[in-house]
Design an enzyme around this catalytic site. Structure first.
Site, short mmCIF file in Angstrom:
data_model
loop_
_atom_site.label_atom_id
_atom_site.label_comp_id
_atom_site.label_asym_id
_atom_site.label_seq_id
_atom_site.Cartn_x
_atom_site.Cartn_y
_atom_site.Cartn_z
N TYR A 503 0.84 -1.21 0.00
CA TYR A 503 0.00 0.00 0.00
C TYR A 503 0.87 1.26 0.00
CZ TYR A 503 -3.65 3.34 1.21
OH TYR A 503 -4.51 4.41 1.20
N SER A 584 -6.41 1.40 -4.29
CA SER A 584 -6.49 2.81 -3.90
C SER A 584 -5.11 3.46 -4.06
CB SER A 584 -7.02 2.93 -2.47
OG SER A 584 -7.42 4.25 -2.19
N ASP A 671 -17.78 3.95 -6.83
CA ASP A 671 -16.64 4.40 -6.03
C ASP A 671 -16.65 5.92 -6.04
OD1 ASP A 671 -14.28 4.99 -4.78
OD2 ASP A 671 -13.09 3.55 -5.90
N HIS A 710 -15.64 1.60 -3.18
CA HIS A 710 -14.19 1.59 -3.01
C HIS A 710 -13.70 0.30 -2.34
CE1 HIS A 710 -10.46 3.75 -3.27
NE2 HIS A 710 -10.18 3.57 -2.01
#
Length: 740
Positions: A503, A584, A671, A710
């Site tokens: 991430y 993301s 989203d 999302h």
């Protein structure tokens, strides 16, 4: 709910723009193995940033409701579906995932009033069910609220919930199709009936009940703003959040506006009531994790029923993260990273809130202090993150002195339960091998050792699973931790497929946790799963975050690429079998790293990624991310953003023997955090620039999920089908075998 230096000065990034086409989606033949939909390129859209002209030929895809965008979605999904349906082992994969997903599991119990509440799932239920039990050790649990009854397809989920102080009232927020927008409903616990009012225009509400059990504070956006139609498909900027007081049993238009910052429309606001009910705490930020905290006494307002605005006082003058722990009258305890990158626990007297009067209860340590939970009046549990592993300690509240250290298996404490006046504390420990053990510590007993309260047992035998933690060197020599999961019988000859996930942003740490899909990849695809905790996360505190954001964002991509190099050099896998995935900010990570190092990977799946780094701040809540990435309106930040923006750095590799990996871009039509236009524009440029090359034989596809957002609240049926498609893509693109 992010180095390329190939840019030519003063030239449009999308050079050689094609003329607009009469028919936008005629399927035309190209020299590669795939026929991509022909996406219209508008040569007229060119923006100028600080003297540099940047073309944006797919600006029209920013309108999610236009007929042309709808046709784009249909054409792209049809192409992807055709490819995925021809993937081998889809039936076997779906059957195996469904079988292994189907086991009962439950969340941690929380005592509210005199009853205990917890979430549970019998196995394949689309949404977890909220259960109630009269006693923690006796009595049959029964359904308190089942979101599965609120929609036919399981797309309505519970996003937030809060009980009144006495446990007699329950407020909960419902989301449709994964949207960040919620509607708040209020339930009478005794009768089970809902009150008539429904509160709207709300995102991520912090519902803070006053201790008279009459009403609560919450934040919402203006209802008259046309940009916020609350469908989950809007793209307009979401601003002017304000705090209201709602009295239960009255209509929302009777709510009292109590806090607003008129001159700061982009502030995010959240509230918390102190443990004694006497104070309101308001956290505000424009930059995530850089907060300004305000407070107010509620004693007078409680008497008058909140008929006017509350007068706030500031706590801090320097931005920092703050987490309220508890208070003794005016003496408040906060965890903060102000002057302490790894966090410390401070005591603040609200009668003298200036920083010079603060006292340190627990000083900063080498490890990151994650949380402190008060318990049994004068004690607290604390937890540190030590090399991506949770610790647990019992301490005295007033002076922070250590009483007990609890040895834990390598894992993460994923949730806790217990309030200051309670005599019992629950925590759930998750590991890569075990879906979760809930422990209970009872302060009415002499023995304060954790006892197993509930252990979830999955259908996967993890006895053959190896969990290895290594530390590898990144490009600049920084040591980065990485967990690697594989079977004991793995032969490290480079032939195994590997799944690399990370991430690296917003100070968000990757916690150790159980994943059915990871274990299917390891067991049934005979693969390796690797999870590095790259810079930009919070695993080592604020300094680790700072080293991976703003002008240091390139460190994230270097860390990720170095993790891939480690796996290849140590023969866990080879480039042709190496998959990267992230969602993301992690989607940005994957796409940017592919642009920079395409030779390292066989497949890449960027999910709901931030792809247009020059315009992200213009959509929904994207302006909050300027503290992570910077904004293109600032020349220094623009000069940095343009070097790695996924949309603007898609180029054929200089080495003519190298092509882009097989790519499956993933997004969802609801989203409203990272809006799907990012992925639409990115895949269009990917297919145009890379897909038209005869050396590109790997597919470049996009999967656009309907009635999903999302990620949060996605029903089980969609989760399983998503993994079937994703793993099926790997199986076909990389010629991977499925093993029963």
């Amino acid at each position: 709910m992010i180095a390329m230096t190939m840019l030519r000065d003063n030239m449009a990034v999308f050079g050689g723009l094609a003329l607009p086409l009469i028919a936008s989606f005629l399927v035309v033949g190209v020299t590669c193995s795939y026929k991509y939909p022909e996406v219209r390129r508008d040569a007229a859209v060119i923006d100028e940033y600080h003297g540099t002209k940047i073309a944006d030929p797919y600006r029209w895809l920013e309108d999610p409701d236009s007929e042309e965008t709808k046709a784009f979605i249909t054409a792209q999904n049809n192409l992807t579906l055709t490819y995925l349906e021809d993937a081998p082992y889809r039936k076997e994969l779906r059957s195996k995932l469904t079988e292994l997903w189907d086991y009962p599991r439950r969340g941690i119990p929380k005592k509210r009033g005199e009853k205990y509440y917890f979430f549970a799932n019998s196995g394949l239920q689309n949404q977890w069910v909220f259960m109630v039990q009269d006693s923690v050790e006796a009595g049959e649990p029964r359904v308190f609220l089942d979101p599965n009854t609120l929609s036919s397809d399981g797309t309505v989920s519970i996003k937030t919930s809060s009980f009144s102080k006495d446990g007699s009232l329950f407020a909960y927020g419902l989301s449709q199709s994964g949207s960040d927008w919620v509607t708040v409903h209020i339930k009478n616990v005794t009768s089970g009936e809902n009150f008539p009012e429904i509160l709207r225009h709300i995102k991520w509400p912090s519902i803070s009940w006053t201790h008279d059990n009459v009403g609560f504070f919450y934040s919402r956006y203006p209802s008259q703003d046309d940009n916020k139609n609350e469908t989950g498909r809007e793209t307009g900027s979401t601003e002017h959040e304000k705090i209201y007081y709602h009295k239960v049993g009255t209509a929302q238009d009777k709510d009292v506006l109590v806090v607003e910052f008129i001159d700061k429309p982009k502030l995010s606001l959240s509230t918390e009531i102190s443990d004694d009910g006497d104070y309101l705490i308001v956290l505000t930020y424009e930059v995530i994790n850089e907060e300004f905290v305000y407070f107010a006494s509620l004693k007078d307002s409680l008497k008058t029923g909140f008929q006017e605005k509350i007068q706030l006082q500031p706590l801090n003058t320097e931005p920092a993260s703050f987490s309220y722990v508890t208070n003794d009258e005016s003496l408040f305890y906060f965890i903060t990273d102000l002057d302490a990158p790894s966090n410390k626990l401070v005591r603040v007297d609200l009668n003298k809130p200036e920083k010079k009067y603060w006292s340190t209860v627990i000083p900063e340590a080498n490890e990151v202090l994650e949380w402190a939970d008060p318990i049994n009046n004068n004690f607290m549990f604390t937890s540190y993150t030590k090399d991506v592993k949770s610790t647990l300690e019992l301490r005295h509240l007033q002076n922070g002195s250590l009483i007990l250290e609890y040895p834990l298996e390598i894992g993460s404490i994923s949730s806790t339960s217990g309030k200051r006046k309670d005599t019992e504390f629950f925590f759930k420990l998750s590991t890569y091998k075990n879906p979760g053990i809930i422990y209970r510590i009872d302060f009415t007993k002499d023995d304060l050792k954790p006892k197993i309260f509930h252990e979830t047992t999955s259908k996967i035998d993890s006895s053959s699973l190896v969990v290895e933690q290594i530390f590898y060197k990144s490009k600049d020599g920084t040591k980065v931790p990485m967990y690697i999961l594989y079977r004991k019988d793995l032969v490290r000859d480079g032939s195994a497929p590997a799944y690399l996930y990370s991430y690296g942003g917003f100070s968000s740490s990757i916690e150790v946790g159980y994943s059915t899909s990871y274990l299917v990849f390891v067991n049934n695809l005979r693969g390796v799963v690797a999870i590095p905790s790259i810079r930009g996360g919070g695993e080592y505190g604020k300094d680790w975050w700072d080293d991976g954001r703003l002008l240091n964002k390139q460190n994230c991509f270097d860390d990720f690429a170095s993790a891939a190099e480690y796996l290849i050099e140590n023969k866990y896998t080879s480039p042709s079998k190496l998959i990267i995935n992230g969602a993301s900010n992690g989607g940005l990570l994957v796409a940017a790293t592919v642009n920079q190092r395409p030779e390292l990977f066989g497949a890449a799946v960027p999910e709901v990624g931030v792809m247009d780094m020059l315009r992200f701040q213009k959509f929904t809540v994207g302006y909050y991310w300027c503290g992570e990435y910077g904004c293109s309106e600032n020349k220094t930040h623009f000069d940095n953003l343009i070097t790695y923006s996924p949309l603007h750095n898609i180029r054929l590799p200089k080495n003519e023997t190298v092509q882009y990996p097989a790519m499956l871009v993933k997004t969802a039509d609801h989203d409203d955090r990272v809006v799907p236009l990012h992925s639409f524009k990115y895949v269009s440029e990917l297919q145009h620039t890379i897909g038209s090359s005869e050396r590109q034989t790997n597919p470049l596809l996009i999967r656009i999920e309907s009635k999903a957002g999302h990620g949060s609240g996605t029903p089980t049926t969609k989760l399983i089908e998503d993994i079937v498609d994703e793993y099926g893509f790997y199986i076909r693109a990389l010629n991977i075998t499925f093993y029963e």
